[in-house]
Design a protein around this motif. Structure first.
Motif, PDB file in Angstrom:
ATOM      1  N   ASP A 226       0.836  -1.203   0.000  1.00  0.00           N
ATOM      2  CA  ASP A 226       0.000   0.000   0.000  1.00  0.00           C
ATOM      3  C   ASP A 226       0.872   1.256   0.000  1.00  0.00           C
ATOM      4  OD1 ASP A 226      -2.413  -1.328  -0.039  1.00  0.00           O
ATOM      5  OD2 ASP A 226      -2.740  -1.184   2.134  1.00  0.00           O
ATOM      6  N   ILE A 227       2.039   1.183   0.615  1.00  0.00           N
ATOM      7  CA  ILE A 227       2.947   2.323   0.685  1.00  0.00           C
ATOM      8  C   ILE A 227       3.934   2.326  -0.489  1.00  0.00           C
ATOM      9  CG2 ILE A 227       4.803   3.395   2.043  1.00  0.00           C
ATOM     10  CD1 ILE A 227       3.409   2.130   4.545  1.00  0.00           C
TER      11      ILE A 227
ATOM     12  N   THR B 101      14.738   8.083 -13.178  1.00  0.00           N
ATOM     13  CA  THR B 101      13.648   7.105 -13.123  1.00  0.00           C
ATOM     14  C   THR B 101      12.781   7.128 -14.375  1.00  0.00           C
ATOM     15  OG1 THR B 101      12.130   8.648 -12.038  1.00  0.00           O
ATOM     16  CG2 THR B 101      13.474   7.233 -10.594  1.00  0.00           C
ATOM     17  N   GLY B 102      12.722   8.277 -15.047  1.00  0.00           N
ATOM     18  CA  GLY B 102      11.830   8.422 -16.195  1.00  0.00           C
ATOM     19  C   GLY B 102      10.408   8.783 -15.798  1.00  0.00           C
ATOM     20  N   ALA B 103      10.185   9.062 -14.515  1.00  0.00           N
ATOM     21  CA  ALA B 103       8.844   9.417 -14.042  1.00  0.00           C
ATOM     22  C   ALA B 103       8.495  10.844 -14.452  1.00  0.00           C
ATOM     23  CB  ALA B 103       8.773   9.299 -12.516  1.00  0.00           C
ATOM     24  N   SER B 104       7.230  11.074 -14.757  1.00  0.00           N
ATOM     25  CA  SER B 104       6.791  12.448 -15.022  1.00  0.00           C
ATOM     26  C   SER B 104       6.856  13.222 -13.709  1.00  0.00           C
ATOM     27  CB  SER B 104       5.367  12.466 -15.568  1.00  0.00           C
ATOM     28  OG  SER B 104       4.443  12.189 -14.534  1.00  0.00           O
ATOM     29  N   ARG B 105       6.985  14.529 -13.810  1.00  0.00           N
ATOM     30  CA  ARG B 105       7.102  15.370 -12.616  1.00  0.00           C
ATOM     31  C   ARG B 105       5.873  15.237 -11.711  1.00  0.00           C
ATOM     32  NH1 ARG B 105      11.345  18.741 -12.676  1.00  0.00           N
ATOM     33  NH2 ARG B 105      10.394  20.288 -11.311  1.00  0.00           N
ATOM     34  N   ASP B 106       4.676  15.209 -12.315  1.00  0.00           N
ATOM     35  CA  ASP B 106       3.443  15.099 -11.519  1.00  0.00           C
ATOM     36  C   ASP B 106       3.388  13.781 -10.753  1.00  0.00           C
ATOM     37  OD1 ASP B 106       2.656  17.560 -12.449  1.00  0.00           O
ATOM     38  OD2 ASP B 106       1.218  16.774 -13.907  1.00  0.00           O
ATOM     39  N   ILE B 107       3.681  12.697 -11.442  1.00  0.00           N
ATOM     40  CA  ILE B 107       3.625  11.373 -10.802  1.00  0.00           C
ATOM     41  C   ILE B 107       4.685  11.282  -9.713  1.00  0.00           C
ATOM     42  CG2 ILE B 107       4.079   8.918 -11.159  1.00  0.00           C
ATOM     43  CD1 ILE B 107       2.566   9.159 -13.814  1.00  0.00           C
TER      44      ILE B 107
ATOM     45  N   ARG C  62       5.405  12.552  -2.145  1.00  0.00           N
ATOM     46  CA  ARG C  62       4.517  13.033  -1.080  1.00  0.00           C
ATOM     47  C   ARG C  62       3.993  11.847  -0.255  1.00  0.00           C
ATOM     48  NH1 ARG C  62       2.873  17.034  -3.944  1.00  0.00           N
ATOM     49  NH2 ARG C  62       1.421  15.819  -5.185  1.00  0.00           N
ATOM     50  N   LYS C  63       3.580  10.781  -0.945  1.00  0.00           N
ATOM     51  CA  LYS C  63       3.076   9.585  -0.234  1.00  0.00           C
ATOM     52  C   LYS C  63       4.177   8.934   0.603  1.00  0.00           C
ATOM     53  CE  LYS C  63      -0.626   8.412  -3.439  1.00  0.00           C
ATOM     54  NZ  LYS C  63      -1.093   7.482  -4.481  1.00  0.00           N
ATOM     55  N   LEU C  64       5.383   8.853   0.045  1.00  0.00           N
ATOM     56  CA  LEU C  64       6.497   8.273   0.794  1.00  0.00           C
ATOM     57  C   LEU C  64       6.859   9.131   2.000  1.00  0.00           C
ATOM     58  CD1 LEU C  64       8.726   7.103  -2.194  1.00  0.00           C
ATOM     59  CD2 LEU C  64       7.494   5.627  -0.575  1.00  0.00           C
TER      60      LEU C  64
ATOM     61  N   ALA D 156       4.274   8.616   4.688  1.00  0.00           N
ATOM     62  CA  ALA D 156       4.447   7.306   5.324  1.00  0.00           C
ATOM     63  C   ALA D 156       5.719   7.239   6.165  1.00  0.00           C
ATOM     64  CB  ALA D 156       4.474   6.217   4.253  1.00  0.00           C
ATOM     65  N   GLY D 157       6.526   8.299   6.143  1.00  0.00           N
ATOM     66  CA  GLY D 157       7.745   8.320   6.947  1.00  0.00           C
ATOM     67  C   GLY D 157       8.915   7.565   6.332  1.00  0.00           C
ATOM     68  N   VAL D 158       8.853   7.315   5.029  1.00  0.00           N
ATOM     69  CA  VAL D 158       9.913   6.573   4.346  1.00  0.00           C
ATOM     70  C   VAL D 158      10.993   7.522   3.829  1.00  0.00           C
ATOM     71  CG1 VAL D 158      10.397   4.992   2.413  1.00  0.00           C
ATOM     72  CG2 VAL D 158       8.288   4.735   3.743  1.00  0.00           C
ATOM     73  N   VAL D 159      10.593   8.725   3.437  1.00  0.00           N
ATOM     74  CA  VAL D 159      11.548   9.749   3.007  1.00  0.00           C
ATOM     75  C   VAL D 159      11.243  11.042   3.743  1.00  0.00           C
ATOM     76  CG1 VAL D 159      11.794   8.725   0.702  1.00  0.00           C
ATOM     77  CG2 VAL D 159      10.235  10.635   1.027  1.00  0.00           C
ATOM     78  N   GLU D 160      12.230  11.930   3.757  1.00  0.00           N
ATOM     79  CA  GLU D 160      12.020  13.263   4.316  1.00  0.00           C
ATOM     80  C   GLU D 160      12.521  14.296   3.327  1.00  0.00           C
ATOM     81  OE1 GLU D 160      14.143  13.600   7.976  1.00  0.00           O
ATOM     82  OE2 GLU D 160      16.105  13.471   7.027  1.00  0.00           O
ATOM     83  N   ARG D 161      11.818  15.433   3.312  1.00  0.00           N
ATOM     84  CA  ARG D 161      12.216  16.565   2.472  1.00  0.00           C
ATOM     85  C   ARG D 161      13.103  17.481   3.292  1.00  0.00           C
ATOM     86  NH1 ARG D 161       8.029  20.324  -0.256  1.00  0.00           N
ATOM     87  NH2 ARG D 161       7.458  20.586   1.906  1.00  0.00           N
ATOM     88  N   ARG D 162      14.206  17.928   2.662  1.00  0.00           N
ATOM     89  CA  ARG D 162      15.094  18.886   3.316  1.00  0.00           C
ATOM     90  C   ARG D 162      15.293  20.071   2.371  1.00  0.00           C
ATOM     91  NH1 ARG D 162      19.909  14.758   5.002  1.00  0.00           N
ATOM     92  NH2 ARG D 162      18.633  13.326   6.245  1.00  0.00           N
ATOM     93  N   GLN D 163      15.011  21.247   2.881  1.00  0.00           N
ATOM     94  CA  GLN D 163      15.155  22.445   2.052  1.00  0.00           C
ATOM     95  C   GLN D 163      16.635  22.766   1.877  1.00  0.00           C
ATOM     96  OE1 GLN D 163      12.922  25.826   3.433  1.00  0.00           O
ATOM     97  NE2 GLN D 163      13.125  26.886   1.488  1.00  0.00           N
ATOM     98  N   TYR D 164      17.047  23.013   0.619  1.00  0.00           N
ATOM     99  CA  TYR D 164      18.425  23.398   0.363  1.00  0.00           C
ATOM    100  C   TYR D 164      18.531  24.780  -0.279  1.00  0.00           C
ATOM    101  CZ  TYR D 164      17.886  22.053  -4.579  1.00  0.00           C
ATOM    102  OH  TYR D 164      17.477  21.948  -5.877  1.00  0.00           O
ATOM    103  N   SER D 165      17.395  25.393  -0.636  1.00  0.00           N
ATOM    104  CA  SER D 165      17.395  26.743  -1.200  1.00  0.00           C
ATOM    105  C   SER D 165      16.137  27.463  -0.736  1.00  0.00           C
ATOM    106  CB  SER D 165      17.421  26.678  -2.731  1.00  0.00           C
ATOM    107  OG  SER D 165      17.240  27.956  -3.294  1.00  0.00           O
TER     108      SER D 165
END
Length: 141
Positions: free
Chosen positions: A15-16, A43-49, A55-57, A60-69
């Motif tokens: 599911d995740i 990956t070849g993924a579109s930007r929207d996908i 966002r889902k990851l 779910a706590g699998v990844v984190e976003r870190r601001q660099y700019s």
């Protein structure tokens, strides 16, 4: 007698993680790629996908976003402890894919000792190999 869906951690994990672009984004972060544009490119993924999967990851706590700019606001994506613990799963998928899904592997991963890496499961308690035949389903204690 009717059969009902079996409660299962694999189903919950899928599911995740169970979408192609999610796993490929995790692959890239595991390879040290953290910027959105490079993850999308490799990956070849579109930007929207890709944005949706990241966002889902993150939720779910699998990844984190870190601001660099700050100007403009830009973020990198990094694996959390949960995401890093997926490394053996990704290695196993890669090993299976090398063996069964492609004519020849695109990449050879080598350990620091210089030898190619192969996935082997062993019981943490006794050290014996883990096979389908060595497993017995049991309810948690």
């Amino acid at each position: 007698m009717p059969v009902e869906p079996r409660p299962c951690s694999i189903a919950a994990a899928l599911d995740i993680l169970g979408e192609r672009w999610s796993l490929l984004a995790l692959r890239e972060m595991g390879y040290g790629v953290h910027r959105f544009a490079k993850i999308a490119g490799y990956t070849g993924a579109s930007r929207d996908i890709l944005a949706d999967r990241l966002r889902k990851l993150e939720d779910a706590g699998v990844v984190e976003r870190r601001q660099y700019s700050e100007h403009p606001p830009r973020y990198e994506y990094h694996l959390t402890q949960s995401g890093r613990e997926l490394f053996p799963v990704l290695l196993a998928l890669r090993t299976w894919g090398d063996r069964w899904a492609v004519d020849s592997p695109a990449l050879d991963l080598r350990h620091t000792c210089g030898e190619s890496v192969d996935v082997a499961l062993h019981c943490a308690h006794c050290g014996d190999p883990v096979t389908r035949e060595s497993l017995t389903p049991a309810r948690p204690r």
